[in-house]
Design an enzyme around this catalytic site. Structure first.
Site, PDB file in Angstrom:
ATOM      1  N   GLY A 147       0.875  -1.169  -0.152  1.00  0.00           N
ATOM      2  CA  GLY A 147      -0.033  -0.124   0.070  1.00  0.00           C
ATOM      3  C   GLY A 147       0.882   1.252   0.022  1.00  0.00           C
ATOM      4  O   GLY A 147       1.837   1.369  -0.678  1.00  0.00           O
ATOM      5  N   SER A 148       0.374   2.444   0.581  1.00  0.00           N
ATOM      6  CA  SER A 148       1.034   3.497   0.634  1.00  0.00           C
ATOM      7  C   SER A 148       2.330   3.463   1.541  1.00  0.00           C
ATOM      8  O   SER A 148       2.204   2.924   2.597  1.00  0.00           O
ATOM      9  CB  SER A 148       0.044   4.643   0.686  1.00  0.00           C
ATOM     10  OG  SER A 148      -0.387   4.501   2.109  1.00  0.00           O
ATOM     11  N   GLY A 195       2.489   2.353   5.397  1.00  0.00           N
ATOM     12  CA  GLY A 195       3.901   1.397   5.763  1.00  0.00           C
ATOM     13  C   GLY A 195       4.400   2.087   7.160  1.00  0.00           C
ATOM     14  O   GLY A 195       5.211   1.367   7.707  1.00  0.00           O
ATOM     15  N   GLU A 234       5.648  -3.413   1.115  1.00  0.00           N
ATOM     16  CA  GLU A 234       5.805  -2.988  -0.521  1.00  0.00           C
ATOM     17  C   GLU A 234       4.979  -1.671  -0.626  1.00  0.00           C
ATOM     18  O   GLU A 234       3.694  -1.874  -0.713  1.00  0.00           O
ATOM     19  CB  GLU A 234       5.082  -4.268  -1.409  1.00  0.00           C
ATOM     20  CG  GLU A 234       5.486  -5.542  -1.348  1.00  0.00           C
ATOM     21  CD  GLU A 234       6.996  -5.604  -2.106  1.00  0.00           C
ATOM     22  OE1 GLU A 234       7.182  -4.707  -2.769  1.00  0.00           O
ATOM     23  OE2 GLU A 234       7.700  -6.483  -2.005  1.00  0.00           O
TER      24      GLU A 234
END
Ligand code: UN1
Length: 509
Positions: A241-242, A246, A263
């Site tokens: 995600g963004s 994270g 990721e």
């Protein structure tokens, strides 16, 4: 060009229901989560969302299933993944329909996403016989030193809307082969494809006699994800995600000494050198920048072009952009479907406003499309913007089809510009000069987890490790030896002599 044949929400609802029924899902009507389609921007179904009690029960069940799954021989675990791969092949078209309906991908990209799932299943089946540990030369006589890889535990998979099924499969196929159990919290924008994947995995488990609870799906919002992040029974949290997401997940998992695999965002660039084959470069750039409506984490967002060829390349790119067919993703001629939501369109428009205020020049695209016919949907022309420098907005990831074009004079300058962003996912260089290509791939070249030559930044094969550096999060998923993140290594010293020899020549007793 704009497609005229637009489906109605009713058509799409019917098509989704048919695809779901064909994979064996009865839509769990209830409350708490709305399934929508970006094709019309309308709701499709009201679904039941997981309660905190459901989440607790899923974690307990997953942990219990792990205790038996971890002792199932790995090649037998691979049989579950093989069966999943067969079911994915049987239902490729149904799954593709659901991906198009929920994520707005054009048909060939939706089918490509399902192909990526099939491929990772094949990979993980092979892996189930290759979870190799090493034997290490011991410094002591009569000793063997070895490394053994064991299953890790419950893996929490948090995935994003843009690869609503493939990212799940990269994690799940590998984790299951490794002896882990999986709890999946998909994006709340793509619940239907998640229900379909969960159903097929349940079917595969039933067919091969694996415990049902090796996989659990939790549809819900952020609260579900937070529980997975904070619960010590979840050994690994794999989150896509963004960068903002994270930044919260990483420290929270670390605070309980859990593992995370992140990721996150990309701000991927391609350098186009004077020797580049421009026919190839144009095709590679247009797919990487405008494909998937700019909503891949690997989407090409910055083009760094040598000054001598900039005008020629830009003319060819703008001509290609002006002809991009935008509209109904089910229409075979369409290359650019909708953005996921009106909020994504707002984000795109605000980035364009900011960059233009700084002197950026729009060279092609940038308008909203189909606003009258589909006012609740968000169709936009992919846009090319010429900029003089990498200002703040250029250095941010805007999850929309905006391609910023910069120019350079020396390759050193191009590489410096290339690396001067906070993210480090994917990168490429178009050149026929081997020295330039090798420099770009070297330690002083691209600082990304993926570095390509004469191919765009997106569309990685599953055989390689996927992930990136800096604010992209550092995780590696999918192929190569990414499986190690899903297992725990143990170092074994075995003394088969009758002497006790201490390491480092220590004497004692
Ligand atoms: C993502 O956008 O989250 O390399 C994944 C690619 C695809 C995966 C993208 N194989 O573009």
């Amino acid at each position: 060009m704009t497609s005229t044949a637009l489906p109605t929400t009713e058509d799409l609802r019917g098509r989704a229901r048919t695809a779901l029924e064909r994979v064996g899902v009865t839509v769990p009507e209830g409350g708490g989560l709305t399934a929508r389609t970006p094709i019309t921007g309308d709701p499709l179904f009201e679904l039941a969302a997981a309660t905190p009690a459901d989440t607790e029960e899923a974690i307990a069940a997953s942990r219990a299933a792990f205790l038996t799954w971890r002792t199932t021989p790995a090649p037998r675990r691979g049989e579950l993944v093989r069966r999943l791969g067969e079911l994915l092949r049987d239902h490729k078209s149904d799954l593709g329909d659901l991906i198009t309906i929920e994520a707005g991908k054009i048909r060939s990209e939706a089918l490509g996403e399902v192909q990526e799932m099939i491929d990772i299943c094949d990979f993980a089946v092979g892996l189930s016989r290759q979870l190799y540990g090493r034997t290490i030369a011991s410094e002591r006589p009569g000793h063997r030193l070895a490394e053994t890889w064991h299953p890790l535990g419950v893996v929490g998979v948090i995935s994003a809307f843009n690869f609503p099924a493939a990212v799940w499969s990269w994690n799940t196929a590998v984790a299951l082969a490794c002896g882990d159990t999986v709890i999946w919290k998909p994006s709340d924008l793509t619940p239907l494809i998640s229900l379909a994947c969960d159903r097929l995995l349940a079917q595969a488990a039933e067919d091969v006699g694996a415990p049902r609870d090796v996989h659990r799906l939790l549809l819900g919002d952020r609260a579900v994800g937070e529980k997975l992040v904070d619960d010590p029974r979840v050994a690994l949290v794999s989150a896509t995600g963004s960068t903002r997401m994270g930044r919260e997940v990483g420290p929270r998992v670390a605070a309980r000494f859990g593992r995370s695999l992140l990721e996150l965002g990309g701000n991927n660039a391609a350098i186009v050198a004077p020797s580049a084959d421009l026919d190839l470069a144009v095709q590679g750039i247009v797919f990487a920048a405008a494909g998937t409506a700019g909503q891949r984490c690997t989407t090409l967002r910055r083009l760094i072009v040598h000054r001598d060829i900039a005008d020629t390349l830009i003319a060819r790119l703008t001509a290609a952009y002006n002809k991009l067919p935008i509209g109904n993703p089910f229409d075979e001629d369409t290359l650019v479907g909708p953005l996921i939501s009106p909020a994504a369109l707002d984000g795109m428009q605000s980035a364009l406003t900011r960059v233009q205020a700084e002197g950026g020049k729009v060279l092609a695209g940038g308008n909203r499309r189909l606003a009258e016919a589909l006012p609740r949907a968000a169709y936009a022309e992919p846009v090319i913007v010429r900029v003089d420098e990498q200002s703040e907005v250029v250095r941010e990831e805007t999850f929309a089809p905006i391609l910023y074009v910069l120019t350079y004079d020396t390759l050193e300058e191009a590489i410096a510009l290339h690396n001067d962003v906070p993210q480090g996912l994917s990168s490429s260089i178009f050149t026929r000069d081997q020295q330039e290509a090798e420099l770009f791939l070297s330690a002083e070249g691209s600082d990304c987890g993926i570095a390509n030559v004469n191919i765009g930044t997106s569309g990685a094969e599953i055989g390689g490790a996927f992930g990136g550096e800096k604010e992209t999060g550092g995780g590696r998923e999918s192929g190569s030896d990414s499986w190690r993140a899903y297992m725990r290594p143990a170092t074994n010293t075995i003394n088969y002599s009758s002497q006790l020899a201490l390491a480092q020549n220590v004497s004692f007793l």
